[in-house]
Design a protein around this motif. Structure first.
Motif, mmCIF file in Angstrom:
data_model
loop_
_atom_site.group_PDB
_atom_site.id
_atom_site.type_symbol
_atom_site.label_atom_id
_atom_site.label_comp_id
_atom_site.label_asym_id
_atom_site.label_seq_id
_atom_site.Cartn_x
_atom_site.Cartn_y
_atom_site.Cartn_z
ATOM 1 N N TYR A 119 0.830 -1.209 0.000
ATOM 2 C CA TYR A 119 0.000 0.000 0.000
ATOM 3 C C TYR A 119 0.870 1.266 0.000
ATOM 4 N N ARG A 120 2.019 1.212 0.677
ATOM 5 C CA ARG A 120 2.961 2.344 0.659
ATOM 6 C C ARG A 120 3.386 2.677 -0.768
ATOM 7 N N ARG A 121 3.738 1.644 -1.545
ATOM 8 C CA ARG A 121 4.158 1.863 -2.932
ATOM 9 C C ARG A 121 3.037 2.483 -3.753
ATOM 10 N N ILE A 122 1.817 2.054 -3.511
ATOM 11 C CA ILE A 122 0.663 2.622 -4.226
ATOM 12 C C ILE A 122 0.522 4.106 -3.891
ATOM 13 N N LEU A 123 0.627 4.432 -2.612
ATOM 14 C CA LEU A 123 0.513 5.837 -2.201
ATOM 15 C C LEU A 123 1.632 6.686 -2.796
ATOM 16 N N HIS A 124 2.836 6.151 -2.832
ATOM 17 C CA HIS A 124 3.950 6.879 -3.464
ATOM 18 C C HIS A 124 3.638 7.160 -4.928
ATOM 19 N N ALA A 179 4.529 7.357 4.560
ATOM 20 C CA ALA A 179 5.572 7.296 5.586
ATOM 21 C C ALA A 179 5.052 6.769 6.920
ATOM 22 N N ALA A 180 3.784 6.973 7.200
ATOM 23 C CA ALA A 180 3.218 6.583 8.492
ATOM 24 C C ALA A 180 2.710 5.136 8.523
#
Length: 171
Positions: A96-101, A110-111
């Motif tokens: 999900y972090r990669r998607i948000l990036h 980051a959170a």
């Protein structure tokens, strides 16, 4: 689990089904609030060596290697009932972090704990929560050997995404 859910029988055993609408981006499962155990590779080797055959089957069936190189044992947590799909509706925080990036939302990314699980899209009540196990870290070679020696079949993860029924059992 961070959302209302039910564990119900599925074709492959049991699965987690949403009891309410879950919006995209919602924290579905929290590693920090779970009953999971985190084992270093040395601790995992020791656990495998001393476990009874029945306990070893449980450990091998309901654990995975997480993004920090540790074995995450979720055998005592309902998170163990996330089933595999090549078309998931939830994903680990690392995914999900990669998607948000990609969406230009790096400050939100980051959170996010990489071991938490988030909704990838809106999920309707009664829908099974499905994850793609191929997004988890690879097992060390010795652990893959232990899986094979104990009859834990992970070949279902190699099913082509074009398969008509790509939802597969947890193990």
């Amino acid at each position: 689990m961070q959302v209302p859910y039910e564990v119900k029988p599925t074709l492959y055993g049991r699965g987690i089904f949403s009891s309410t609408t879950v919006r995209r981006g919602t924290l579905v499962w929290s590693y920090a609030r779970s009953a999971a155990r985190t084992l270093t590779e040395d601790e995992a080797r020791a656990e495998v060596a001393r476990a009874s055959p029945a306990d070893l089957q449980v450990l091998l069936s309901y654990s995975y290697w997480c993004n920090n190189g540790h074995l995450l044992d979720i055998s005592e947590d309902d998170g163990r009932f996330f089933n595999h799909s090549h078309r998931p509706n939830v994903a680990l925080g690392s995914v999900y972090r990669r998607i948000l990036h990609r969406e230009g939302l790096a400050s939100l990314a980051a959170a996010i704990d990489p071991n938490d699980t988030f909704a990838l899209r809106d999920i309707m009540p009664g829908e099974e929560l499905l994850d793609d196990y191929n997004t988890y870290d690879e097992c060390p070679e010795w652990y893959e050997k232990v899986l094979a020696e104990n009859g834990i079949d992970v070949s279902y993860m190699e099913v082509s995404p074009s398969s008509s029924d790509d939802t597969q059992q947890q193990q």
